[in-house]
Design a protein around this motif. Structure first.
Motif, PDB file in Angstrom:
ATOM      1  N   VAL A   1       0.766  -1.236  -0.227  1.00 14.06           N
ATOM      2  CA  VAL A   1      -0.181  -0.109   0.147  1.00 14.06           C
ATOM      3  C   VAL A   1       0.813   1.382   0.673  1.00 14.06           C
ATOM      4  CG1 VAL A   1      -2.074   1.005   1.138  1.00 14.06           C
ATOM      5  CG2 VAL A   1      -1.821  -0.827   1.459  1.00 14.06           C
ATOM      6  N   GLY A   2       0.590   2.098  -0.366  1.00  9.75           N
ATOM      7  CA  GLY A   2       1.124   3.380  -0.267  1.00  9.75           C
ATOM      8  C   GLY A   2       2.165   3.081  -1.854  1.00  9.75           C
ATOM      9  N   SER A   3       3.167   2.560  -2.540  1.00 15.37           N
ATOM     10  CA  SER A   3       4.321   2.324  -3.175  1.00 15.37           C
ATOM     11  C   SER A   3       4.203   3.344  -4.230  1.00 15.37           C
ATOM     12  CB  SER A   3       3.857   1.239  -3.461  1.00 15.37           C
ATOM     13  OG  SER A   3       3.741   0.236  -3.794  1.00 15.37           O
ATOM     14  N   SER A   4       5.505   3.716  -4.655  1.00 10.15           N
ATOM     15  CA  SER A   4       5.521   3.801  -5.913  1.00 10.15           C
ATOM     16  C   SER A   4       4.389   3.875  -7.432  1.00 10.15           C
ATOM     17  CB  SER A   4       7.281   4.328  -6.576  1.00 10.15           C
ATOM     18  OG  SER A   4       7.889   4.479  -5.231  1.00 10.15           O
ATOM     19  N   ILE A   5       4.396   2.759  -7.585  1.00 10.92           N
ATOM     20  CA  ILE A   5       3.898   2.116  -8.537  1.00 10.92           C
ATOM     21  C   ILE A   5       2.255   2.388  -8.131  1.00 10.92           C
ATOM     22  CG2 ILE A   5       2.907   0.144  -9.879  1.00 10.92           C
ATOM     23  CD1 ILE A   5       5.752  -0.410 -10.251  1.00 10.92           C
ATOM     24  N   ALA A   6       1.833   1.598  -6.910  1.00 11.92           N
ATOM     25  CA  ALA A   6       0.701   2.922  -6.618  1.00 11.92           C
ATOM     26  C   ALA A   6       0.036   3.419  -6.695  1.00 11.92           C
ATOM     27  CB  ALA A   6       0.139   1.952  -4.889  1.00 11.92           C
ATOM     28  N   ARG A   7       0.648   4.675  -6.470  1.00 12.20           N
ATOM     29  CA  ARG A   7       0.790   6.096  -6.314  1.00 12.20           C
ATOM     30  C   ARG A   7       0.892   6.600  -7.754  1.00 12.20           C
ATOM     31  NH1 ARG A   7       4.940   6.466  -2.537  1.00 12.20           N
ATOM     32  NH2 ARG A   7       5.821   7.718  -4.046  1.00 12.20           N
ATOM     33  N   GLU A   8       1.674   6.297  -7.946  1.00  7.40           N
ATOM     34  CA  GLU A   8       1.878   6.773 -10.017  1.00  7.40           C
ATOM     35  C   GLU A   8       0.763   6.702 -11.328  1.00  7.40           C
ATOM     36  OE1 GLU A   8       5.176   7.801 -11.177  1.00  7.40           O
ATOM     37  OE2 GLU A   8       5.665   8.421  -9.985  1.00  7.40           O
ATOM     38  N   ALA A   9       0.215   5.724 -10.492  1.00  7.05           N
ATOM     39  CA  ALA A   9      -1.438   4.833 -11.758  1.00  7.05           C
ATOM     40  C   ALA A   9      -2.373   5.924 -11.851  1.00  7.05           C
ATOM     41  CB  ALA A   9      -1.088   3.721 -11.304  1.00  7.05           C
ATOM     42  N   ASP A  10      -3.237   5.543 -12.700  1.00  5.51           N
ATOM     43  CA  ASP A  10      -4.559   6.442 -12.623  1.00  5.51           C
ATOM     44  C   ASP A  10      -5.344   5.407 -11.381  1.00  5.51           C
ATOM     45  OD1 ASP A  10      -4.176   8.093 -15.054  1.00  5.51           O
ATOM     46  OD2 ASP A  10      -3.690   6.413 -15.636  1.00  5.51           O
ATOM     47  N   ALA A  11      -5.321   3.756 -11.439  1.00  3.18           N
ATOM     48  CA  ALA A  11      -5.864   3.698 -10.730  1.00  3.18           C
ATOM     49  C   ALA A  11      -4.944   1.980 -10.140  1.00  3.18           C
ATOM     50  CB  ALA A  11      -7.271   2.665 -11.479  1.00  3.18           C
ATOM     51  N   VAL A  12      -5.626   1.806  -8.538  1.00  2.00           N
ATOM     52  CA  VAL A  12      -4.562   0.721  -7.894  1.00  2.00           C
ATOM     53  C   VAL A  12      -6.229  -0.233  -7.510  1.00  2.00           C
ATOM     54  CG1 VAL A  12      -4.642   2.057  -6.394  1.00  2.00           C
ATOM     55  CG2 VAL A  12      -3.236   0.548  -6.445  1.00  2.00           C
ATOM     56  N   PHE A  13      -5.258  -1.603  -7.612  1.00  2.00           N
ATOM     57  CA  PHE A  13      -5.861  -2.617  -7.150  1.00  2.00           C
ATOM     58  C   PHE A  13      -5.378  -2.682  -5.950  1.00  2.00           C
ATOM     59  CE2 PHE A  13      -7.408  -6.530  -6.624  1.00  2.00           C
ATOM     60  CZ  PHE A  13      -8.876  -7.200  -6.151  1.00  2.00           C
ATOM     61  N   TYR A  14      -5.742  -2.770  -4.683  1.00  5.23           N
ATOM     62  CA  TYR A  14      -4.570  -3.510  -4.082  1.00  5.23           C
ATOM     63  C   TYR A  14      -5.224  -5.283  -3.477  1.00  5.23           C
ATOM     64  CZ  TYR A  14      -2.584   0.709  -2.484  1.00  5.23           C
ATOM     65  OH  TYR A  14      -1.936   1.888  -2.582  1.00  5.23           O
ATOM     66  N   ILE A  15      -3.766  -6.366  -3.586  1.00  3.52           N
ATOM     67  CA  ILE A  15      -4.479  -7.788  -3.545  1.00  3.52           C
ATOM     68  C   ILE A  15      -4.661  -7.884  -1.867  1.00  3.52           C
ATOM     69  CG2 ILE A  15      -3.272  -7.932  -5.692  1.00  3.52           C
ATOM     70  CD1 ILE A  15      -1.076  -8.843  -4.472  1.00  3.52           C
ATOM     71  N   GLN A  16      -4.456  -7.007  -1.241  1.00  3.10           N
ATOM     72  CA  GLN A  16      -4.018  -7.795   0.685  1.00  3.10           C
ATOM     73  C   GLN A  16      -3.798  -8.628   1.141  1.00  3.10           C
ATOM     74  OE1 GLN A  16      -7.244  -6.197   2.204  1.00  3.10           O
ATOM     75  NE2 GLN A  16      -8.310  -4.862  -0.031  1.00  3.10           N
ATOM     76  N   ALA A  17      -2.508  -9.268  -0.026  1.00  3.19           N
ATOM     77  CA  ALA A  17      -1.733 -10.218   1.006  1.00  3.19           C
ATOM     78  C   ALA A  17      -0.943 -10.071   1.557  1.00  3.19           C
ATOM     79  CB  ALA A  17      -1.322 -11.197  -0.859  1.00  3.19           C
ATOM     80  N   GLY A  18      -1.636  -9.356   2.523  1.00  5.85           N
ATOM     81  CA  GLY A  18       0.459  -9.084   3.818  1.00  5.85           C
ATOM     82  C   GLY A  18       0.896  -8.902   3.319  1.00  5.85           C
ATOM     83  N   PRO A  19       1.988  -8.828   4.278  1.00  6.48           N
ATOM     84  CA  PRO A  19       3.447  -8.507   3.993  1.00  6.48           C
ATOM     85  C   PRO A  19       4.414  -9.778   3.219  1.00  6.48           C
ATOM     86  CG  PRO A  19       3.029  -8.608   6.051  1.00  6.48           C
ATOM     87  CD  PRO A  19       1.882  -8.523   5.873  1.00  6.48           C
ATOM     88  N   GLU A  20       4.883 -10.266   1.974  1.00  3.37           N
ATOM     89  CA  GLU A  20       5.370 -11.214   1.735  1.00  3.37           C
ATOM     90  C   GLU A  20       6.572 -10.189   2.131  1.00  3.37           C
ATOM     91  OE1 GLU A  20       4.383 -13.148  -1.900  1.00  3.37           O
ATOM     92  OE2 GLU A  20       5.802 -11.940  -2.537  1.00  3.37           O
ATOM     93  N   ILE A  21       7.920 -11.655   2.624  1.00  3.29           N
ATOM     94  CA  ILE A  21       8.891 -11.309   3.474  1.00  3.29           C
ATOM     95  C   ILE A  21       9.764 -12.219   2.428  1.00  3.29           C
ATOM     96  CG2 ILE A  21      10.479 -11.933   4.674  1.00  3.29           C
ATOM     97  CD1 ILE A  21       8.269  -9.598   6.381  1.00  3.29           C
ATOM     98  N   ALA A  22       9.471 -13.585   1.794  1.00  9.66           N
ATOM     99  CA  ALA A  22      10.156 -13.989   1.406  1.00  9.66           C
ATOM    100  C   ALA A  22      10.750 -13.837   0.195  1.00  9.66           C
ATOM    101  CB  ALA A  22       9.149 -16.427   1.540  1.00  9.66           C
ATOM    102  N   VAL A  23      11.841 -13.869  -0.218  1.00  9.94           N
ATOM    103  CA  VAL A  23      12.724 -13.325  -1.275  1.00  9.94           C
ATOM    104  C   VAL A  23      11.177 -14.325  -2.757  1.00  9.94           C
ATOM    105  CG1 VAL A  23      14.149 -12.946  -3.548  1.00  9.94           C
ATOM    106  CG2 VAL A  23      14.639 -12.261  -0.886  1.00  9.94           C
TER     107      VAL A  23
END
Ligand code: F6R
Length: 598
Positions: free
Chosen positions: A370-392
């Motif tokens: 949430v709030g990442s650069s791609i999310a901010r700069e796109a015209d619309a954003v859909f967040y997948i809400q998967a929670g933090p993904e830590i494994a590479v």
């Protein structure tokens, strides 16, 4: 990529910095360091090449120092080898300024020459070191740290998140960012900064993301934003709703294992979201779609493309973001560009998104953070809400993104014509989380299937139609965490060259989930078996497999949705193989979670 941490408050800074670095380790790194300002205003530091344990050992065996403000860094080498003298923090020659940096200073060569002419002596090969000398030079011209920072930033091109200690300002940490991620967090009598949320979760959930080039001063009593004319309005903090366990392993052997087990829950949550994924007015007038992404995010687009074309009748193109940014793919104003990114910070995807917007396209971002650069700069954003993904290696976010793209196509179909097929898929999607759960119950069998792979040097994956992109993703997973060479081919393509690599004992994994194509793929399986390959078939439980072929039946779902199930099966194969080879699946060598450089 590099991780940054900062702290100021009443507690000892070093242990907090070291713990924060451990929580950022998933981003990928090859050296690390910390610096602390002590009560007398001296800047003290400790750096080490290699894993964090080396830094901790060095810190505890002699370098230990005290102080309640400090900065820390995990470095993923770009300019200069991953050795101690290139590790951050970097210092001005008089030890009065210390700095850590994530990003790339693109004009570093020119600045290095200029500073060298001025008598500055460089002690590293990094692009970062120019910044600390520039700060030092500006300090001679202005007494105000904010002004010094502003003067320095004017000279930099490229991307940066910087955290800085000035000996003249004990108890304070200064920060600024442009294009690289950085958040600051407010606690009680203490403040923090970090590259990413997981590092702050043990301390605070109240965070603020500075705007580009906004100068931030952290002190124990709060966060101050410094505008041209002094202190600006206090920052508006955002509450992070993630639960504290989200960034812990919770009894699983690795984050990757935990994240794979979270997939059913993540999918259920995503399928329950009712907001429109795309404004209906955009959906109605579309003439086509172009997906952009890197690595697994590129495979997301590929996995859903043929389904999307069948469902909507619109042409769907999928382009690797690093190619898109330099190759002028024709784009019409009524084509939707979909930028897919877990981190929302991938430099190539961000650049491709900007290029698409520059050319007048409407860009939808499918993002986790949430709030990442791609999310901010796109015209619309859909967040997948998967929670933090830590494994590479991405697993739950990958599946959630594929499911989100299915939903996108369903929404487009609904806004345009509606179709019986769309209703059928919509209903079928709801059964996917349970099917994944059933598959996760088969861990022991999957581990036994992975056992022969652990000794192999090469593995081939084959599939047709929707199975081919799933093979690409499975082979990427296997190679990145088990270090076994793996390649994926459309099943009909092997005999046009690659079959010359098939010899006795070479494993070939086939996906057979598409009933109309099953016979064809199975012929490919027979061709490689005839040449001695050890074939292993993952098939839809309702597709019959001739006797004598080693096969694993996947829980049945609608064939159009099978890429979601086979993705999980192949994630498990990769995980088990890496573990059987004694490797840490969470932190594969040379890789970074968030690829913020080109
Ligand atoms: C592979 C993997 C990478 C990422 C790629 C894009 O398991 O995780 O290939 O998919 O680096 O990252 P995001 O999605 O953050 O843009």
């Amino acid at each position: 990529m590099c991780g940054i941490i900062g702290y100021t408050g009443q507690r000892e800074a070093a242990p907090i910095l070291l713990d924060g670095l451990a929580r950022l380790a998933y981003r990928g790194y090859d050296s690390a360091g910390i610096a602390v300002s002590d009560a007398g205003g001296h800047l003290l530091y400790c750096r080490a090449a290699g894993k964090l344990e080396k830094l901790i050992e060095k810190y505890q065996s002699g370098a230990a120092f005290h102080g309640s403000a400090g900065i820390g860094h995990t470095r993923w080498a770009t300019h200069g080898a991953p050795c101690e003298h290139n590790a951050h923090p970097h210092f001005s020659y008089d030890g009065r300024v210390a700095l850590v940096h994530n990003g790339i200073i693109e004009n570093h060569r020119q600045l290095r020459e200029e500073l060298t002419r001025d008598g500055y002596v460089f002690r590293s090969e990094t692009d970062t070191e120019v910044v600390v000398h520039l700060l030092h030079r500006c300090l001679a011209e202005s007494g105000s740290e904010a002004e010094v920072l502003r003067m320095t930033l004017k000279r930099l091109s490229g991307s940066y998140a910087l955290a800085i200690l000035f000996a003249s300002r004990p108890g304070e940490v200064w920060a600024v960012r442009r294009e690289s991620p950085l958040i600051v967090g407010a606690g009680y009598g203490e403040t923090f900064l970090a590259s990413d949320v997981p590092a702050l979760l043990p301390h605070t959930r109240e965070v603020y993301e500075p705007a580009p080039d906004e100068i931030v001063r952290l002190a124990p009593d709060g966060i101050e934003i410094l505008g041209e004319h002094g202190s600006a309005a206090p920052p508006r903090l955002t509450h992070i709703a993630w639960d504290a366990d989200a960034a812990e392993k919770n009894g699983y052997g690795s984050f990757m294992e935990k994240e794979i087990h979270e997939i059913p829950g993540v999918l259920r949550r995503l399928l329950a979201v009712r907001e429109p994924i795309l404004p209906p007015s955009i959906a109605e007038s579309l003439t086509g779609l172009v997906f952009i992404g890197c690595g697994s995010a590129y495979h997301v687009g590929l996995s859903a493309a043929s389904f999307g074309e069948t469902l909507t009748g619109l042409p769907v193109r999928v382009v690797i973001a690093s190619e898109f940014r330099y190759h002028p793919v024709p784009l019409s104003a009524r084509e939707l560009v979909v930028a897919v990114s877990q981190s929302g910070e991938t430099a190539d995807t961000l650049a491709a998104l900007r290029e698409a917007k520059r050319r007048g396209a409407y860009v939808l971002a499918i993002v986790n953070v949430v709030g990442s650069s791609i999310a901010r700069e796109a015209d619309a954003v859909f967040y997948i809400q998967a929670g933090p993904e830590i494994a590479v290696a991405t697993t739950k976010a990958y599946c959630a993104q594929v499911a989100a793209v299915y939903r996108l196509f369903l929404a487009i179909a609904a806004a345009r014509t509606g179709s019986g097929y769309a209703a059928e898929i919509s209903a079928a999607l709801d059964s996917v989380p349970d099917a994944v759960e059933t598959l996760l119950g088969e861990r022991d069998t999957i581990r036994s299937l992975a056992a022969p792979l652990k000794e192999k040097n090469d593995v081939f994956f084959i599939g047709r139609g929707a199975d081919y992109p799933a093979c690409l993703e499975g082979s990427l997973k296997l190679k990145e965490i088990s270090y076994i060479h793996a390649e994926a081919y459309p099943a009909g393509e092997l005999k046009h060259g690659t079959i010359s690599l098939i010899s006795r004992g070479v494993p070939v994994i086939a996906l057979v989930t598409q009933p109309p194509l099953a016979e064809k793929t199975l012929s490919g399986v027979e061709e490689v078996r005839a040449r001695g390959a050890e074939a292993l078939v993952f098939h839809d439980g309702e597709v019959p497999i001739p006797p004598g072929i080693s096969a694993f039946p996947l829980p049945h779902v609608h064939p159009s949705l099978a890429p979601l199930i086979s993705a999980v099966a192949l994630e498990l194969i990769a995980l088990e193989t890496a573990e059987l080879r004694g490797l840490d699946p969470d932190m594969p060598r040379n890789l970074a979670k968030s690829v913020t450089v080109e």
